[in-house]
Each structure stands twice: as structure tokens, then as C-alpha cells.
Design a protein around this motif. Structure first.
Motif, mmCIF file in Angstrom:
data_model
loop_
_atom_site.group_PDB
_atom_site.id
_atom_site.type_symbol
_atom_site.label_atom_id
_atom_site.label_comp_id
_atom_site.label_asym_id
_atom_site.label_seq_id
_atom_site.Cartn_x
_atom_site.Cartn_y
_atom_site.Cartn_z
ATOM 1 N N ARG A 147 33.271 4.571 -8.028
ATOM 2 C CA ARG A 147 32.768 5.934 -8.474
ATOM 3 C C ARG A 147 33.994 6.831 -8.530
ATOM 4 O O ARG A 147 35.218 6.610 -7.916
ATOM 5 N N ALA A 148 33.948 8.132 -9.198
ATOM 6 C CA ALA A 148 35.084 9.124 -9.233
ATOM 7 C C ALA A 148 36.358 8.738 -9.847
ATOM 8 O O ALA A 148 37.293 9.076 -9.201
ATOM 9 N N LYS A 149 36.192 7.756 -10.922
ATOM 10 C CA LYS A 149 37.562 7.461 -11.646
ATOM 11 C C LYS A 149 37.722 8.589 -12.572
ATOM 12 O O LYS A 149 39.028 8.936 -12.832
ATOM 13 N N GLU A 150 37.007 9.232 -13.086
ATOM 14 C CA GLU A 150 37.151 10.317 -13.930
ATOM 15 C C GLU A 150 37.386 11.779 -13.190
ATOM 16 O O GLU A 150 36.879 11.942 -11.832
ATOM 17 N N ASP A 151 38.228 12.551 -13.772
ATOM 18 C CA ASP A 151 38.404 13.886 -12.867
ATOM 19 C C ASP A 151 37.584 14.789 -12.571
ATOM 20 O O ASP A 151 37.693 15.170 -11.264
ATOM 21 N N GLU A 152 36.471 14.755 -13.371
ATOM 22 C CA GLU A 152 35.479 15.591 -12.887
ATOM 23 C C GLU A 152 34.777 15.531 -11.791
ATOM 24 O O GLU A 152 34.475 16.137 -10.923
ATOM 25 N N GLU A 153 34.465 13.923 -11.671
ATOM 26 C CA GLU A 153 33.635 13.396 -10.411
ATOM 27 C C GLU A 153 34.521 13.248 -9.346
ATOM 28 O O GLU A 153 33.969 13.626 -8.261
ATOM 29 N N ALA A 154 35.830 13.388 -9.529
ATOM 30 C CA ALA A 154 36.730 13.240 -8.398
ATOM 31 C C ALA A 154 36.777 14.638 -7.821
ATOM 32 O O ALA A 154 36.975 14.730 -6.676
ATOM 33 N N ALA A 155 37.082 15.613 -8.777
ATOM 34 C CA ALA A 155 36.945 16.845 -8.283
ATOM 35 C C ALA A 155 35.628 17.386 -7.301
ATOM 36 O O ALA A 155 35.814 18.115 -6.377
#
Ligand code: KIV
Length: 271
Positions: free
Chosen positions: A161-169
């Protein structure tokens, strides 16, 4: 040996001190009396009565079907075995989402009926109201972000999970929210190692990683996976410390051979 390994009882404060001292926290799951006894004897800091019992104890594909009664039963078995470790009990799917009054009632049942020391809930902003309400009763709460298996039907897969910036943020914001709400620790499951480091550095409460790299403040694995009892599950993050599957099936084969061949029981094993 760690300065905390000899301490009589691990508490949420012990974990906080360990983070401050830069000492890694160890956590494993357990679901039954016999294995919990061995895990506690091995010096583990935290035993998680995980809803992964659904997979490894009940043979289900997901953790979704677990009930409060199932979790209380497993936690009771573990509690009878443990002298030292902090016992954290997973709140199962459907017992805390969307209604903080039900969440509080569920958490109180877990604490009163199982003797566990804390509860764990999956999710961030969506469930923070439930977390706050549980905390008002003085029940310690562990958070769980990243891959949250109770939401498998939303994610569709068990990938990182959270590889993309939006999900990481969102994950970073959720972690801060859980800390502000009063969680004593947060599990980070299957997220990039650099993100787990960023979260661990930003928080004063400990992070416990599973598939989240080496910079978390502690690590957790599912006991049956690390002992090699389950062999059909081999994610990259899993280190197997034993190969119990082949040892147990080998022992059973030997027993069958001995009984069938008349070698067991022998005279010394008879009255
Ligand atoms: O249920 C469980 O075993 C868990 C761990 C994977 C953290 O939540």
C-alpha cells in the motif's frame, strides 16, 4: 540481553521507553494457550491476539468473518498462558466501524471477558471517533495503517500500500491523527520502507512494522508463518525461523509407521 527483557511485565509505557531508548520492540501473534506460553517464555514484548486467527486457526480466506466471541475466546486462551508480554487483542470487523458507542461496548467486552491489556483497530480518520471513545474508558489502543486486511474487499489485493503520493500523504496524516488521539503504538503493514521510516521519525509513539522495512520501532510477524506451519503464504517480508510443516508431518508419518508396524507402544511405554 535488552534491559527490558527481564522486566516483570511489559506495559504500554515500557514500549514508549523502548522507543525513546532506541530499543527495538518485538511482537508476534498467538491464539492459543500452549503456543502463547512458549512465545512469552521466549521473551517477546507484545503478543497480538490477531484476527489473523481467521486464516491460520480457522482456515478462512480473509479476516472478515471473525466475531467478537471468537476474539474473546482466543484472547482468554492466551491470557491464561502469559506472564510477561503485553497482550493486544484485535477488534474484529464490524465491531467498531461507523458507531463509536458500539466500538466502546465491544472494547469493554474484550477487556472484561478476555483479560487482554489493549485493543487494536484498523484504519485512520474514518475510525478516529471510535478510537477516542474507547480511550475515554481508559482502554489502551494500538492503531493499524497501510494494508488493513479487514478492508480487503475495498483494496481487492494484498499488495503493497501507499506507493503513490496521495495514499502516502493520507497515511502520514492518519498516523499523526492516531498519535494525537492517544494511540500508544501503530502497526504499519506492507508499505514502502522509506515511508515507514518517515512515519516512525515523525511520531513519538512506536511503530511496529510488518513488511515495512527495518526503520520501524518494532517488528511483528504471524507466528504460524514464521514457524513454517503455514507454507502456502510466502510474501517477501516473511522470514521463516523453522520448518515445522515438514517436521510435524514427518513426526506424524513416523508415528503412523510405528503404530502400524507394532513398534509403538513398546514394553517401557506400557503398564
Ligand atoms: O491479525 C494480525 O495478525 C495482524 C498482524 C498482521 C499485524 O493484524
Amino acid at each position: 540481553m535488552s534491559v527490558h527483557a527481564n522486566a516483570r511485565k511489559v506495559t504500554t509505557h515500557t514500549l514508549q521507553e523502548m522507543k525513546r531508548a532506541g530499543e527495538k520492540i518485538t511482537m508476534l501473534t498467538a491464539y492459543d494457550f500452549s503456543l502463547a506460553k512458549l512465545v512469552d517464555r521466549g521473551g517477546i514484548d507484545v503478543i497480538l491476539v490477531g484476527d489473523s486467527a481467521s486464516n491460520v486457526m480457522a482456515g478462512r480466506d480473509t479476516t472478515v468473518p471473525m466475531s467478537l466471541e471468537h476474539m474473546i475466546y482466543h484472547a482468554q486462551c492466551v491470557e491464561r498462558a502469559v506472564d510477561r508480554a503485553l497482550i493486544v487483542v484485535d477488534m474484529p470487523f464490524g465491531t467498531y466501524q461507523g458507531n463509536s458507542a458500539i466500538a466502546l461496548e465491544s472494547a469493554i467486552r474484550i477487556m472484561k471477558e478476555s483479560g487482554g491489556h489493549a485493543v487494536k483497530l484498523e484504519g485512520g480518520a474514518e475510525i478516529v471517533e471510535s478510537i477516542q471513545r474507547i480511550l475515554t474508558a481508559g482502554i489502551p489502543v494500538m492503531g493499524h495503517l497501510g494494508l488493513t486486511p479487514q478492508s480487503i474487499y475495498k483494496f481487492g489485493t494484498y499488495t503493497v500500500r501507499a506507493k503513490e503520493d496521495e495514499e502516502a500523504a493520507k497515511l502520514i496524516a492518519d498516523a499523526k491523527l492516531l498519535e494525537e488521539a492517544g494511540c500508544f503504538a501503530i502497526v504499519l503493514e506492507k508499505i514502502p520502507a522509506h515511508l515507514a521510516k518517515q512515519v516512525s521519525d515523525a511520531l513519538s509513539i512506536p511503530t511496529i512494522g510488518i513488511g515495512a522495512g527495518q526503520d520501524c520501532d518494532g517488528q511483528v510477524l504471524v507466528l504460524h508463518d514464521m514457524l513454517g506451519i503455514t507454507t502456502d503464504f510466502s510474501p517477501r517480508f516473511l522470514r521463516r525461523y523453522l520448518d515445522l510443516e515438514s517436521q510435524i508431518t514427518g513426526a506424524v508419518e513416523q508415528y503412523c509407521e510405528d503404530v502400524r508396524g507394532g513398534d509403538f507402544p513398546n514394553e517401557e511405554e506400557s503398564y
